[in-house]
Design a protein around this motif. Structure first.
Motif, PDB file in Angstrom:
ATOM      1  N   VAL A   5       5.957  10.854   8.125  1.00  0.00           N
ATOM      2  CA  VAL A   5       5.538   9.349   7.914  1.00  0.00           C
ATOM      3  C   VAL A   5       3.837   9.301   8.292  1.00  0.00           C
ATOM      4  N   ASN A   6       2.978   9.003   7.516  1.00  0.00           N
ATOM      5  CA  ASN A   6       1.817   8.694   7.597  1.00  0.00           C
ATOM      6  C   ASN A   6       1.526   7.631   8.596  1.00  0.00           C
ATOM      7  N   GLY A   7       0.865   7.891   9.860  1.00  0.00           N
ATOM      8  CA  GLY A   7       0.904   6.654  10.880  1.00  0.00           C
ATOM      9  C   GLY A   7      -0.348   5.748  10.496  1.00  0.00           C
ATOM     10  N   ASP A   8      -1.290   5.892   9.343  1.00  0.00           N
ATOM     11  CA  ASP A   8      -2.380   4.991   9.302  1.00  0.00           C
ATOM     12  C   ASP A   8      -1.878   3.699   9.072  1.00  0.00           C
ATOM     13  N   ALA A  15       3.399   7.255   3.136  1.00  0.00           N
ATOM     14  CA  ALA A  15       3.849   6.024   3.770  1.00  0.00           C
ATOM     15  C   ALA A  15       3.748   5.047   2.567  1.00  0.00           C
ATOM     16  N   PHE A  16       4.802   3.937   2.684  1.00  0.00           N
ATOM     17  CA  PHE A  16       4.671   2.705   2.008  1.00  0.00           C
ATOM     18  C   PHE A  16       4.928   1.616   2.704  1.00  0.00           C
ATOM     19  N   PHE A  65      -3.519   3.964  -2.634  1.00  0.00           N
ATOM     20  CA  PHE A  65      -3.336   2.656  -3.271  1.00  0.00           C
ATOM     21  C   PHE A  65      -3.134   1.613  -2.654  1.00  0.00           C
ATOM     22  N   ILE A  66      -3.964   0.555  -2.873  1.00  0.00           N
ATOM     23  CA  ILE A  66      -3.707  -0.822  -2.259  1.00  0.00           C
ATOM     24  C   ILE A  66      -3.820  -2.006  -3.243  1.00  0.00           C
ATOM     25  N   LEU A  67      -2.787  -2.735  -3.415  1.00  0.00           N
ATOM     26  CA  LEU A  67      -2.407  -3.983  -3.998  1.00  0.00           C
ATOM     27  C   LEU A  67      -2.646  -5.119  -3.452  1.00  0.00           C
ATOM     28  N   SER A  68      -3.545  -6.032  -3.441  1.00  0.00           N
ATOM     29  CA  SER A  68      -3.557  -7.247  -2.823  1.00  0.00           C
ATOM     30  C   SER A  68      -3.544  -8.484  -3.561  1.00  0.00           C
ATOM     31  N   GLY A 114       0.730  -1.295  -0.077  1.00  0.00           N
ATOM     32  CA  GLY A 114       0.077  -0.103  -0.237  1.00  0.00           C
ATOM     33  C   GLY A 114       0.754   1.189  -0.075  1.00  0.00           C
ATOM     34  N   TYR A 115       0.274   2.397  -0.466  1.00  0.00           N
ATOM     35  CA  TYR A 115       0.979   3.674  -0.489  1.00  0.00           C
ATOM     36  C   TYR A 115      -0.183   4.826  -0.224  1.00  0.00           C
ATOM     37  N   ILE A 116       0.026   5.534   0.538  1.00  0.00           N
ATOM     38  CA  ILE A 116      -0.656   6.631   0.952  1.00  0.00           C
ATOM     39  C   ILE A 116       0.089   8.109   1.108  1.00  0.00           C
ATOM     40  N   ASN A 117      -0.688   9.088   0.319  1.00  0.00           N
ATOM     41  CA  ASN A 117      -0.033  10.774   0.344  1.00  0.00           C
ATOM     42  C   ASN A 117      -0.986  11.350   0.991  1.00  0.00           C
TER      43      ASN A 117
END
Length: 420
Positions: free
Chosen positions: A102-105, A63-64, A411-414, A46-49
């Protein structure tokens, strides 16, 4: 609790769950001793911005991460089986050197990777009655898994379910603890309900306990195209909560029309550990799904209580909830509405590709106190039942100028697989 989720409406528009349902193939074993019913697993990246505009741009975070789980279920013996699941999240060393960036989620309280025993339960099933005790995923209107980050929410719960009456599911239960990205304390730890509520509502309970959350529900689906549900939550020294919902689907020659109504009310009780609570929230939604793949949706929520809509342990139930904004985030009397459209590209030969866009408005009765609009753009691509990619982009505009505008990209890739 602030809710940071992909819209229920967008999720419906892009047709399906965020993560493809895991396969349930039998587990291959050696010899005659076969203690396990199945082993299932998932790996995700996952990646979040989060990007603020203006003077607060220094608060931008990203975060990645890579993570996933392995889940084992035993065979049933005299109606009883056991399940266990291990979850991990790893930062891969690609984060910013500044921890404030850093995004803590995605991570634990220290913004680091972790491993956790996410599920450990005993499940007993006899006839139409089932008892499940232990760490598990729970999905109810005011307590849910909200699986849109690296690790969803999990609960220490005791649930009794019965389906003796045709079409009717009755549930009694208790929730004691919560882990996951929305527990407000530390994602990798199961913490008590009162600690979660203290953190998310920014209250100090002075060491007092709520004794967990007791719940009861009745869900009826015995009439074709009609669904009815009623839920009651008893949160000692905080609130009594009632949630009602009705939905009806009308198939036609050109489209499937869906309509739903909801009502949610909460009132404080006992020591009122979170302060005064007086919410009265109703909502209506309508959706039209056409044979050519186009879906149109609209929803409206209004709260007429003194303290605004009641929050949740997780995403929450409200029809107008978007990627970031919800009616309970207003914190006082107010209204919310959304309109959106989605498209399923299967008819054009792109099976598994769905896109959606939703626009929403969230306003307090005192418009100077809260007025926010949000535009969500989402896309999902599912390659069979194993690989799923989801992209969600939210643009948030604060009309009051009390807070900076911002946008969020996720973005989430599973990949789901079986250990055979």
């Amino acid at each position: 609790m602030q809710r940071i989720i992909i819209s229920v409406s967008v999720a419906a528009l892009i047709a399906g769950q965020l993560i493809a349902e895991e396969l349930q193939l039998p587990r291959k074993t050696i010899g005659q001793v076969k203690p396990l019913e199945h082993t299932e697993a998932q790996i995700r990246t996952g990646y979040i911005n989060w990007d603020a505009e203006g003077k607060n741009s220094s608060s931008d975070t990203h975060a990645f991460a890579v993570g996933g789980h392995v889940h084992l279920d035993s065979k049933r013996w005299n109606g009883i089986m056991a399940g266990v699941e291990g979850y991990f999240v790893e930062d891969m060393g690609l984060q910013d050197d500044d921890p404030n960036k850093v995004n803590g989620d995605f991570f634990d309280v220290n913004k680091e990777g972790f491993a956790a025993l996410s599920q450990a339960f005993i499940d007993g099933k006899w006839g139409n009655t089932e008892v499940k005790i232990g760490r598990q995923r729970v999905d109810t209107p005011h307590a849910d898994s909200d699986d849109i980050r690296m690790m969803p929410n999990y609960f220490m719960a005791y649930l009794l379910t019965n389906t003796d009456i045709g079409g009717l599911t009755l549930t009694l239960g208790k929730i004691d603890q919560m882990a996951g990205w929305e527990n407000g304390v530390n994602a990798r730890k199961f913490v008590s309900v009162e600690k979660t509520l203290e953190a998310n509502m920014e209250k100090d309970f002075q060491g007092k306990s709520t004794n967990g959350i007791y719940l009861a529900s009745a869900v009826y689906e015995g009439i074709e195209n009609l669904s009815l549900q009623a839920w009651y939550y008893d949160i000692d020294d905080i609130a009594d909560v009632v949630y009602l919902e009705a939905g009806y689907e009308i198939p036609t020659d050109f489209a499937t029309l869906s309509f739903a109504l909801q009502y949610d009310t909460a009132s404080d009780r006992g020591d009122k550990l979170t302060g005064d609570i007086d919410s009265s929230t109703w909502g209506v939604s309508a959706e039209a799904g056409f044979e050519n793949g186009l879906t149109l949706t609209a929803a409206y929520n209004s709260d007429n209580g003194d303290t605004g809509a009641f929050g949740s342990l997780g995403g929450g139930p409200f029809f107008t909830s978007l990627e970031d904004q919800t009616i309970d985030a207003i914190g006082q009397k107010g209204d919310a509405w959304i309109v959106g459209a989605g498209y399923d590209f299967a008819g054009l030969g792109l099976e598994g590709l769905n896109v959606g866009v939703v626009y929403g408005s969230f306003e307090a009765d005192d418009i100077d106190a809260y007025e926010v609009t949000e535009t969500d753009i989402a896309a999902e691509y599912a390659l069979g039942e194993r690989l799923t990619a989801t992209l969600a982009y939210a643009i948030v505009d604060d009309k009051t100028n009390k807070n900076e505008d911002y946008d969020q990209l996720r973005f989430i890739l599973s990949y789901n697989f079986k250990a055979l």
